[in-house]
Enzyme design. Structure first.
Site, PDB file in Angstrom:
ATOM      1  N   GLU A 158       7.566   7.288   1.339  1.00  0.00           N
ATOM      2  CA  GLU A 158       8.317   6.788   2.471  1.00  0.00           C
ATOM      3  C   GLU A 158       7.296   5.594   3.245  1.00  0.00           C
ATOM      4  O   GLU A 158       6.315   5.888   3.339  1.00  0.00           O
ATOM      5  CB  GLU A 158       8.754   7.442   3.597  1.00  0.00           C
ATOM      6  CG  GLU A 158       9.798   8.518   3.132  1.00  0.00           C
ATOM      7  CD  GLU A 158      11.296   7.784   2.630  1.00  0.00           C
ATOM      8  OE1 GLU A 158      11.352   6.722   3.237  1.00  0.00           O
ATOM      9  OE2 GLU A 158      12.029   8.241   2.111  1.00  0.00           O
ATOM     10  N   GLU A 213       6.015  -6.584   7.255  1.00  0.00           N
ATOM     11  CA  GLU A 213       6.109  -5.726   8.350  1.00  0.00           C
ATOM     12  C   GLU A 213       4.976  -6.179   9.426  1.00  0.00           C
ATOM     13  O   GLU A 213       3.862  -5.942   9.034  1.00  0.00           O
ATOM     14  CB  GLU A 213       5.968  -4.018   7.931  1.00  0.00           C
ATOM     15  CG  GLU A 213       6.266  -3.096   9.032  1.00  0.00           C
ATOM     16  CD  GLU A 213       5.853  -1.761   8.390  1.00  0.00           C
ATOM     17  OE1 GLU A 213       5.005  -1.275   7.760  1.00  0.00           O
ATOM     18  OE2 GLU A 213       6.965  -1.020   8.718  1.00  0.00           O
ATOM     19  N   CYS A 230       9.083   2.880  11.564  1.00  0.00           N
ATOM     20  CA  CYS A 230       9.283   2.086  10.280  1.00  0.00           C
ATOM     21  C   CYS A 230      10.766   1.917  10.353  1.00  0.00           C
ATOM     22  O   CYS A 230      11.112   0.800   9.603  1.00  0.00           O
ATOM     23  CB  CYS A 230       9.300   3.274   9.270  1.00  0.00           C
ATOM     24  SG  CYS A 230      10.071   4.547   9.629  1.00  0.00           S
ATOM     25  N   LYS A 261      -2.965  16.305   4.947  1.00  0.00           N
ATOM     26  CA  LYS A 261      -3.980  15.483   5.516  1.00  0.00           C
ATOM     27  C   LYS A 261      -3.260  14.596   6.558  1.00  0.00           C
ATOM     28  O   LYS A 261      -2.546  13.513   6.316  1.00  0.00           O
ATOM     29  CB  LYS A 261      -4.661  14.463   4.562  1.00  0.00           C
ATOM     30  CG  LYS A 261      -5.774  13.717   5.091  1.00  0.00           C
ATOM     31  CD  LYS A 261      -6.203  12.490   4.386  1.00  0.00           C
ATOM     32  CE  LYS A 261      -5.601  11.055   4.878  1.00  0.00           C
ATOM     33  NZ  LYS A 261      -5.686  11.018   6.235  1.00  0.00           N
TER      34      LYS A 261
HETATM   35  P1  NAD Z   1      -1.371   4.026   6.193  1.00  0.00           P
HETATM   36  O1  NAD Z   1      -0.692   3.655   4.916  1.00  0.00           O
HETATM   37  O2  NAD Z   1      -2.391   3.363   6.824  1.00  0.00           O
HETATM   38  O3  NAD Z   1      -1.731   5.644   6.399  1.00  0.00           O
HETATM   39  C1  NAD Z   1      -1.030   6.802   6.124  1.00  0.00           C
HETATM   40  C2  NAD Z   1      -1.727   7.874   5.742  1.00  0.00           C
HETATM   41  O4  NAD Z   1      -2.259   7.421   4.394  1.00  0.00           O
HETATM   42  C3  NAD Z   1      -2.794   8.233   6.820  1.00  0.00           C
HETATM   43  O5  NAD Z   1      -3.049   9.807   6.897  1.00  0.00           O
HETATM   44  C4  NAD Z   1      -4.155   7.536   6.077  1.00  0.00           C
HETATM   45  O6  NAD Z   1      -5.412   8.301   6.346  1.00  0.00           O
HETATM   46  C5  NAD Z   1      -3.753   8.019   4.443  1.00  0.00           C
HETATM   47  N1  NAD Z   1      -4.443   6.947   3.414  1.00  0.00           N
HETATM   48  C6  NAD Z   1      -4.896   5.618   3.955  1.00  0.00           C
HETATM   49  N2  NAD Z   1      -5.447   5.321   2.721  1.00  0.00           N
HETATM   50  C7  NAD Z   1      -5.293   6.339   1.731  1.00  0.00           C
HETATM   51  C8  NAD Z   1      -5.418   6.463   0.449  1.00  0.00           C
HETATM   52  N3  NAD Z   1      -6.297   5.411  -0.136  1.00  0.00           N
HETATM   53  N4  NAD Z   1      -5.190   7.326  -0.392  1.00  0.00           N
HETATM   54  C9  NAD Z   1      -4.572   8.564   0.186  1.00  0.00           C
HETATM   55  N5  NAD Z   1      -4.018   8.485   1.596  1.00  0.00           N
HETATM   56  C10 NAD Z   1      -4.655   7.454   2.376  1.00  0.00           C
HETATM   57  O7  NAD Z   1      -0.136   4.019   7.589  1.00  0.00           O
HETATM   58  P2  NAD Z   1      -0.176   4.094   8.964  1.00  0.00           P
HETATM   59  O8  NAD Z   1      -0.966   2.955   9.715  1.00  0.00           O
HETATM   60  O9  NAD Z   1      -0.816   5.390   9.426  1.00  0.00           O
HETATM   61  O10 NAD Z   1       1.463   4.286   9.449  1.00  0.00           O
HETATM   62  C11 NAD Z   1       1.961   3.150   9.638  1.00  0.00           C
HETATM   63  C12 NAD Z   1       3.013   2.865   8.487  1.00  0.00           C
HETATM   64  O11 NAD Z   1       3.907   4.014   8.166  1.00  0.00           O
HETATM   65  C13 NAD Z   1       3.972   1.602   8.567  1.00  0.00           C
HETATM   66  O12 NAD Z   1       4.001   1.123   7.543  1.00  0.00           O
HETATM   67  C14 NAD Z   1       5.424   2.569   8.819  1.00  0.00           C
HETATM   68  O13 NAD Z   1       6.196   1.449   8.320  1.00  0.00           O
HETATM   69  C15 NAD Z   1       5.096   3.455   7.784  1.00  0.00           C
HETATM   70  N6  NAD Z   1       6.026   4.644   8.124  1.00  0.00           N
HETATM   71  C16 NAD Z   1       7.105   4.973   7.032  1.00  0.00           C
HETATM   72  C17 NAD Z   1       8.026   5.767   7.590  1.00  0.00           C
HETATM   73  C18 NAD Z   1       9.041   6.195   6.665  1.00  0.00           C
HETATM   74  O14 NAD Z   1       9.646   7.496   6.690  1.00  0.00           O
HETATM   75  N7  NAD Z   1       9.581   5.281   5.875  1.00  0.00           N
HETATM   76  C19 NAD Z   1       7.838   6.598   8.794  1.00  0.00           C
HETATM   77  C20 NAD Z   1       6.777   6.344   9.720  1.00  0.00           C
HETATM   78  C21 NAD Z   1       5.840   5.335   9.486  1.00  0.00           C
END
Ligand code: NAD
Length: 476
Positions: free
Chosen positions: A245, A377, A279, A172
């Site tokens: 992550e 963040e 991130c 997904k």
């Molecule tokens: P997000 O948590 O909003 O979404 C990430 C994914 O989770 C998306 O595919 C989203 O549709 C899905 N999702 C949302 N709600 C869900 C649920 N209830 N159950 C299952 N899946 C669900 O994050 P984002 O806005 O897409 O990305 C930004 C975040 O990602 C920032 O916090 C960033 O730091 C983090 N990030 C971390 C890393 C790392 O490796 N540590 C790398 C890149 C981004």
């Protein structure tokens, strides 16, 4: 506009509803329309992955290796076109978009090699007449959930090891970036991906997120702390292996003896490139007293030279942030900072670009490490300077955070650099380099609130995507 379908059991299938994918640099340039899977379709995808597992897990390593290398080669051949798509849907500059596609190709290439390289050990038993063999087997059906900010690189660093080590996948991608995921699955299917081995289900987390955690053997997630915690709850309730992550609040320490130009470039790159939506972004610039004013002056001068605008326009350094919600959230943090007593040193204004999108000038604030802007963040072109007396205070502030993904230090002192590298509480650390910007062949991950579970990438990836077996064999 044609609606692009999901891939379930080798068939491209329509969803329950669809979503239009906007270009954050130009709201008049829709990227595409994508089918949204229903929870029932996610369950069908999971069952298809389960059925495909019995044959895929016993294919020869050559078959798996070939699929990965062919995927890598097509990504490289089409890097300009696919990079542009990444730029259009994620708001990256052209160089960043192409660079990310190349990175994805390198990851597929790396794991194509790992496919034929991983194995176990033959050991003598401590008892007579017995041999011991350790081996690794696929973990099974893996749920892969990815964010929008590295839409193909993160997909690659989860899908490639999953397939290399014989697993099947329900994937997904973020609802913000379905386009590049759809292209990737098309490429893999043309290069021999068997039905059900990777299933693509686009959708909103709130609608299909829970279904993504059911009936699988492992869940790998990259995204926000809030969603990570929710997924962890489901995973632990069903005792499913999980890897998370999440966010960062990464410190970059700048000491009095730093080379000023190196420190400024590290800060600009780490804090503002990719519109700060990494991130590993340097969001806390921790600067010792004697260099503080010179550093801030030089940083502000450099910030004023950065060109903000539509991501594919020539000469752009910083594209838009991903959507209106994110732009509003960053603007709110600037206000929260001011309300709590921080000073806005430079930037933060909205940018009036030639096309309608989500543009802002990179922002620099100053305030103590206790403020919300330094605890939470922000995820945008936003950083704050924290003034400290000396290395000891800088080191303490660097570690005073709930996160622990990346960190960095700019110094010419071998002693301070070594102490910092060895003692800072983060999974990644950089000396005279930006906190963001990593290699693909070495482990990646954090500590504390940033990460949970085994490391991703490099040789470490085998931990999460396989289960170990220890066999005892009597020779008599
Ligand atoms: P997000 O948590 O909003 O979404 C990430 C994914 O989770 C998306 O595919 C989203 O549709 C899905 N999702 C949302 N709600 C869900 C649920 N209830 N159950 C299952 N899946 C669900 O994050 P984002 O806005 O897409 O990305 C930004 C975040 O990602 C920032 O916090 C960033 O730091 C983090 N990030 C971390 C890393 C790392 O490796 N540590 C790398 C890149 C981004």
């Amino acid at each position: 506009m044609e609606t692009k379908a999901n891939l379930i059991d080798g068939e491209w299938v329509a969803g329950g509803d669809s979503i239009r994918n906007d270009n954050p640099s130009n709201l008049n340039d829709p990227v595409g329309t994508y089918a949204l899977a229903t929870p029932e379709q996610v369950r069908e995808a999971t069952q298809a992955a389960r059925r495909a597992l019995s044959s895929w897990s016993v294919t020869t390593t050559q078959v798996r290796s070939d699929l990965l290398i062919r995927t890598a080669m097509e990504l490289l051949d089409r890097k300009a076109e696919l990079g542009e798509l990444v730029s259009r849907e994620a708001g990256k500059t052209r160089a960043e978009g192409v660079g990310e596609v190349v990175r994805a190709a390198q990851i597929f290439q790396f794991f194509s090699g790992e496919t034929v390289r991983y194995g176990g050990e033959n050991l003598p038993s401590v008892r007579p007449g017995i041999g011991v063999q350790t081996s690794r087997e696929p973990v099974g059906v893996v749920s892969v959930i990815t964010p929008w900010n590295f839409p193909i690189a993160i997909a690659a660093w989860k899908l490639a090891p999953a397939l290399a080590f014989g697993n099947t996948v329900v994937f997904k991608p973020s609802e913000e970036t379905p386009g590049i995921a759809w292209e990737l699955l098309n490429i893999m299917q043309r290069h021999g991906l068997p039905a059900g081995v990777v299933n693509l289900v686009n959708g909103r987390g709130a609608v299909i997120g829970k279904a993504m955690t059911e009936g699988v053997d492992a869940i790998t997630f990259t995204g926000s702390v809030r969603v990570g915690r929710e997924i962890a709850g489901h995973a632990i309730a069903s005792m499913t292996r999980v890897q998370l992550e999440m966010g960062g609040k990464n410190p970059l320490v700048i000491l009095d003896d730093a080379q000023l130009d190196v420190a400024v470039e590290c800060a600009v790159n780490g804090a503002y490139f990719s519109a700060g939506q990494r991130c590993t972004a340097s969001s806390r610039l921790i600067v010792t007293d004697k260099i503080h004013d010179r550093f801030v002056d030089a940083l502000v001068t450099r910030m004023r030279s950065l060109k903000v605008g539509p991501s594919l326009a020539d000469g752009i350094d910083i594209g838009p942030v991903i959507n209106q919600r994110q732009l509003d959230a960053i603007q709110r943090y600037i206000q929260v900072g001011k309300d709590e007593g921080a000073e806005l040193i430079a930037g933060g204004e909205l940018v009036d670009a030639p096309t309608p999108g989500f543009f802002m000038q990179p922002a620099l604030m100053a305030g103590s490490n206790a403020l919300r802007i330094n605890r939470e963040e922000v995820f945008g072109p936003f950083a704050s300077v924290i003034r400290v007396a000396d290395y000891d205070e800088a080191f303490a502030v660097a570690n005073d955070t709930d996160f622990g993904l990346s960190s960095g230090i700019c110094t010419t002192s071998h002693q301070f650099a070594t102490h910092f590298r060895m003692n800072v509480k983060s999974g990644l650390t950089m000396v005279n380099l930006p906190t963001a910007g990593l290699d693909y062949h070495v482990p990646f991950g954090g500590r504390k609130g940033s990460s949970y579970g085994p490391r991703e990438q490099g040789k470490a990836a085998v931990e999460f995507y396989t289960v170990g077996k220890t066999a005892y064999v009597s020779y008599v």
